[in-house]
Write a protein that holds these residues in place. Structure first.
Motif, PDB file in Angstrom:
ATOM      1  N   LYS A 174       0.835  -1.195   0.000  1.00 41.98           N
ATOM      2  CA  LYS A 174       0.000   0.000   0.000  1.00 41.98           C
ATOM      3  C   LYS A 174       0.874   1.251   0.000  1.00 41.98           C
ATOM      4  CE  LYS A 174      -3.586  -2.671   0.353  1.00 41.98           C
ATOM      5  NZ  LYS A 174      -4.453  -2.918  -0.825  1.00 41.98           N
ATOM      6  N   ASN A 175       0.258   2.366  -0.365  1.00 40.95           N
ATOM      7  CA  ASN A 175       0.941   3.674  -0.341  1.00 40.95           C
ATOM      8  C   ASN A 175       2.176   3.699  -1.232  1.00 40.95           C
ATOM      9  OD1 ASN A 175      -0.941   4.609   1.634  1.00 40.95           O
ATOM     10  ND2 ASN A 175       0.264   3.605   3.220  1.00 40.95           N
ATOM     11  N   VAL A 176       2.064   3.084  -2.409  1.00 42.98           N
ATOM     12  CA  VAL A 176       3.137   3.162  -3.399  1.00 42.98           C
ATOM     13  C   VAL A 176       3.177   4.588  -3.928  1.00 42.98           C
ATOM     14  CG1 VAL A 176       3.972   2.276  -5.610  1.00 42.98           C
ATOM     15  CG2 VAL A 176       2.789   0.741  -4.007  1.00 42.98           C
ATOM     16  N   GLY A 177       4.373   5.165  -4.007  1.00 45.80           N
ATOM     17  CA  GLY A 177       4.508   6.554  -4.427  1.00 45.80           C
ATOM     18  C   GLY A 177       5.300   6.711  -5.714  1.00 45.80           C
ATOM     19  N   VAL A 178       4.889   7.667  -6.540  1.00 48.79           N
ATOM     20  CA  VAL A 178       5.601   8.020  -7.769  1.00 48.79           C
ATOM     21  C   VAL A 178       5.921   9.513  -7.700  1.00 48.79           C
ATOM     22  CG1 VAL A 178       5.531   8.109 -10.277  1.00 48.79           C
ATOM     23  CG2 VAL A 178       4.375   6.243  -9.070  1.00 48.79           C
ATOM     24  N   PHE A 179       7.177   9.858  -7.967  1.00 48.68           N
ATOM     25  CA  PHE A 179       7.623  11.238  -7.825  1.00 48.68           C
ATOM     26  C   PHE A 179       8.492  11.634  -9.019  1.00 48.68           C
ATOM     27  CE2 PHE A 179       7.504   8.929  -3.825  1.00 48.68           C
ATOM     28  CZ  PHE A 179       6.653   9.700  -3.046  1.00 48.68           C
ATOM     29  N   GLU A 180       8.428  12.916  -9.370  1.00 47.79           N
ATOM     30  CA  GLU A 180       9.322  13.476 -10.378  1.00 47.79           C
ATOM     31  C   GLU A 180      10.106  14.624  -9.760  1.00 47.79           C
ATOM     32  OE1 GLU A 180       7.745  14.612 -14.115  1.00 47.79           O
ATOM     33  OE2 GLU A 180       6.961  12.624 -14.612  1.00 47.79           O
ATOM     34  N   GLU A 181      11.348  14.794 -10.227  1.00 45.59           N
ATOM     35  CA  GLU A 181      12.174  15.885  -9.725  1.00 45.59           C
ATOM     36  C   GLU A 181      11.635  17.230 -10.195  1.00 45.59           C
ATOM     37  OE1 GLU A 181      16.643  14.147  -9.180  1.00 45.59           O
ATOM     38  OE2 GLU A 181      16.087  14.846 -11.158  1.00 45.59           O
ATOM     39  N   MET A 182      11.748  18.220  -9.310  1.00 41.50           N
ATOM     40  CA  MET A 182      11.399  19.579  -9.686  1.00 41.50           C
ATOM     41  C   MET A 182      12.579  20.218 -10.402  1.00 41.50           C
ATOM     42  SD  MET A 182       9.492  20.841  -6.186  1.00 41.50           S
ATOM     43  CE  MET A 182       9.074  22.439  -6.917  1.00 41.50           C
ATOM     44  N   GLY A 183      12.301  21.256 -11.170  1.00 41.93           N
ATOM     45  CA  GLY A 183      13.372  21.970 -11.852  1.00 41.93           C
ATOM     46  C   GLY A 183      13.661  21.390 -13.212  1.00 41.93           C
ATOM     47  N   GLU A 184      14.771  21.846 -13.782  1.00 44.10           N
ATOM     48  CA  GLU A 184      15.128  21.484 -15.157  1.00 44.10           C
ATOM     49  C   GLU A 184      16.386  20.633 -15.239  1.00 44.10           C
ATOM     50  OE1 GLU A 184      13.130  22.183 -17.583  1.00 44.10           O
ATOM     51  OE2 GLU A 184      11.780  23.319 -16.292  1.00 44.10           O
ATOM     52  N   SER A 185      16.738  19.940 -14.143  1.00 46.67           N
ATOM     53  CA  SER A 185      17.957  19.129 -14.154  1.00 46.67           C
ATOM     54  C   SER A 185      17.796  17.961 -15.116  1.00 46.67           C
ATOM     55  CB  SER A 185      18.268  18.617 -12.748  1.00 46.67           C
ATOM     56  OG  SER A 185      17.226  17.794 -12.278  1.00 46.67           O
ATOM     57  N   LEU A 186      18.888  17.649 -15.799  1.00 43.63           N
ATOM     58  CA  LEU A 186      18.904  16.551 -16.763  1.00 43.63           C
ATOM     59  C   LEU A 186      20.030  15.577 -16.417  1.00 43.63           C
ATOM     60  CD1 LEU A 186      18.335  18.564 -20.077  1.00 43.63           C
ATOM     61  CD2 LEU A 186      16.662  17.160 -18.858  1.00 43.63           C
ATOM     62  N   PRO A 187      19.853  14.290 -16.663  1.00 41.88           N
ATOM     63  CA  PRO A 187      18.638  13.672 -17.204  1.00 41.88           C
ATOM     64  C   PRO A 187      17.508  13.671 -16.180  1.00 41.88           C
ATOM     65  CG  PRO A 187      20.195  11.983 -16.572  1.00 41.88           C
ATOM     66  CD  PRO A 187      20.905  13.289 -16.415  1.00 41.88           C
ATOM     67  N   LYS A 188      16.296  13.803 -16.653  1.00 46.57           N
ATOM     68  CA  LYS A 188      15.122  13.775 -15.798  1.00 46.57           C
ATOM     69  C   LYS A 188      15.006  12.410 -15.128  1.00 46.57           C
ATOM     70  CE  LYS A 188      10.083  14.299 -16.167  1.00 46.57           C
ATOM     71  NZ  LYS A 188       8.960  14.566 -17.106  1.00 46.57           N
ATOM     72  N   LYS A 189      14.489  12.397 -13.897  1.00 39.83           N
ATOM     73  CA  LYS A 189      14.345  11.145 -13.156  1.00 39.83           C
ATOM     74  C   LYS A 189      12.924  11.004 -12.619  1.00 39.83           C
ATOM     75  CE  LYS A 189      19.187  10.813 -11.672  1.00 39.83           C
ATOM     76  NZ  LYS A 189      19.660  12.049 -12.309  1.00 39.83           N
ATOM     77  N   VAL A 190      12.449   9.772 -12.656  1.00 41.64           N
ATOM     78  CA  VAL A 190      11.172   9.411 -12.049  1.00 41.64           C
ATOM     79  C   VAL A 190      11.467   8.408 -10.937  1.00 41.64           C
ATOM     80  CG1 VAL A 190       8.929   8.306 -12.390  1.00 41.64           C
ATOM     81  CG2 VAL A 190       9.850   9.818 -14.158  1.00 41.64           C
ATOM     82  N   TYR A 191      10.888   8.641  -9.764  1.00 38.41           N
ATOM     83  CA  TYR A 191      11.144   7.805  -8.593  1.00 38.41           C
ATOM     84  C   TYR A 191       9.897   6.987  -8.265  1.00 38.41           C
ATOM     85  CZ  TYR A 191      15.173  10.868  -7.845  1.00 38.41           C
ATOM     86  OH  TYR A 191      16.336  11.574  -8.002  1.00 38.41           O
ATOM     87  N   LEU A 192      10.102   5.708  -8.008  1.00 35.70           N
ATOM     88  CA  LEU A 192       9.024   4.817  -7.588  1.00 35.70           C
ATOM     89  C   LEU A 192       9.386   4.257  -6.221  1.00 35.70           C
ATOM     90  CD1 LEU A 192       6.387   3.239  -8.373  1.00 35.70           C
ATOM     91  CD2 LEU A 192       7.903   1.420  -9.185  1.00 35.70           C
ATOM     92  N   LEU A 193       8.509   4.468  -5.240  1.00 33.11           N
ATOM     93  CA  LEU A 193       8.746   4.013  -3.873  1.00 33.11           C
ATOM     94  C   LEU A 193       7.712   2.948  -3.520  1.00 33.11           C
ATOM     95  CD1 LEU A 193      10.174   4.331  -1.094  1.00 33.11           C
ATOM     96  CD2 LEU A 193       8.466   6.095  -0.560  1.00 33.11           C
ATOM     97  N   ILE A 194       8.197   1.734  -3.206  1.00 36.65           N
ATOM     98  CA  ILE A 194       7.304   0.611  -2.901  1.00 36.65           C
ATOM     99  C   ILE A 194       7.595   0.124  -1.484  1.00 36.65           C
ATOM    100  CG2 ILE A 194       6.486  -1.661  -3.608  1.00 36.65           C
ATOM    101  CD1 ILE A 194       7.782  -1.127  -6.356  1.00 36.65           C
ATOM    102  N   PRO A 195       6.657   0.258  -0.560  1.00 38.85           N
ATOM    103  CA  PRO A 195       6.848  -0.294   0.788  1.00 38.85           C
ATOM    104  C   PRO A 195       6.495  -1.782   0.804  1.00 38.85           C
ATOM    105  CG  PRO A 195       5.296   1.579   0.768  1.00 38.85           C
ATOM    106  CD  PRO A 195       5.432   1.074  -0.629  1.00 38.85           C
TER     107      PRO A 195
END
Length: 215
Positions: free
Chosen positions: A46-67
């Motif tokens: 439960k409570n799986v999270g998906v996040f993207e970095e703020m700003g214009e930093s490259l390469p862009k990253k997407v974060y997946l958090l799985i408890p």
């Protein structure tokens, strides 16, 4: 904030998807929303999270958090995904996509084991931003001291309005030995104000002196 009365610890799987330059992450987000997260929910994550970095930093990253409940649950998760017929149907556009369609160059994975002092991920009531922090130590002894110092600081984070989402010791991944934690706040201004209150908190110097830790 979580309390020590909750004794069941968790293992957090933190995946970082490095998105290729000028590539859209829509395919990945669609996969998360329609296939992966519902399947993980069916497994009990439960409570799986998906996040993207703020700003214009490259390469862009997407974060997946799985408890995960524990390390065995993590180990069994992928097998259960491929035994889940609903997942296989919903994930088919992603699983059968060609290389040109997949937006990321690579996936990096870390595993973080929570501690009895903050055993379970806590979902904030409202949050506009999340701050992920990783503290590296020069050896295992220094990390042990750092963990003890952070556990003394949980109440200070709360006093400062910096809401802890999860915290723990990394047991797999890069930057070892290290600890990882995540904070939540309403916006950047509240986050900045919270850190100002934290660094000026009257108890902070006492913890640093008695812990013998270099910040």
């Amino acid at each position: 904030m979580a309390t020590s009365a909750r004794s069941q610890t968790q293992v957090y799987e933190l995946r970082v998807y490095e998105i290729g330059f000028f590539r859209s992450a829509d395919v990945l987000h669609t996969y998360f929303e329609n296939a992966l997260i519902p399947a993980l929910n069916r497994q009990g994550a439960k409570n799986v999270g998906v996040f993207e970095e703020m700003g214009e930093s490259l390469p862009k990253k997407v974060y997946l958090l799985i408890p995960h409940k524990d390390i065995v649950t993590f180990q069994d998760s992928e097998r259960k995904l491929f035994d889940d017929e609903t997942y296989l149907k919903d994930a088919d556009p992603y699983l059968t996509a060609d290389q040109a369609t997949i937006p990321f160059n690579r996936i990096s994975t870390s595993l973080v084991h929570s501690t009895k002092e903050f055993p379970e991920l806590t979902v904030p009531n409202s949050a506009g931003i999340y701050e992920l922090r990783i503290y590296e130590s020069h050896n295992e002894g220094a990390l042990k001291n750092k963990l003890r110092m952070f556990e003394d600081e949980f109440s200070i984070f709360a006093d400062a309005g910096l809401n802890m989402v999860f915290y723990g010791k990394n047991i797999y991944g890069d930057h070892m030995p290290c600890l990882t934690y995540m904070l939540a706040n309403t916006d950047l201004n509240d986050n900045k104000e919270g850190w100002s209150k934290f660094v000026n908190h009257p108890r902070l110097e006492e913890i640093d002196v008695h812990g013998g830790i270099q910040r």
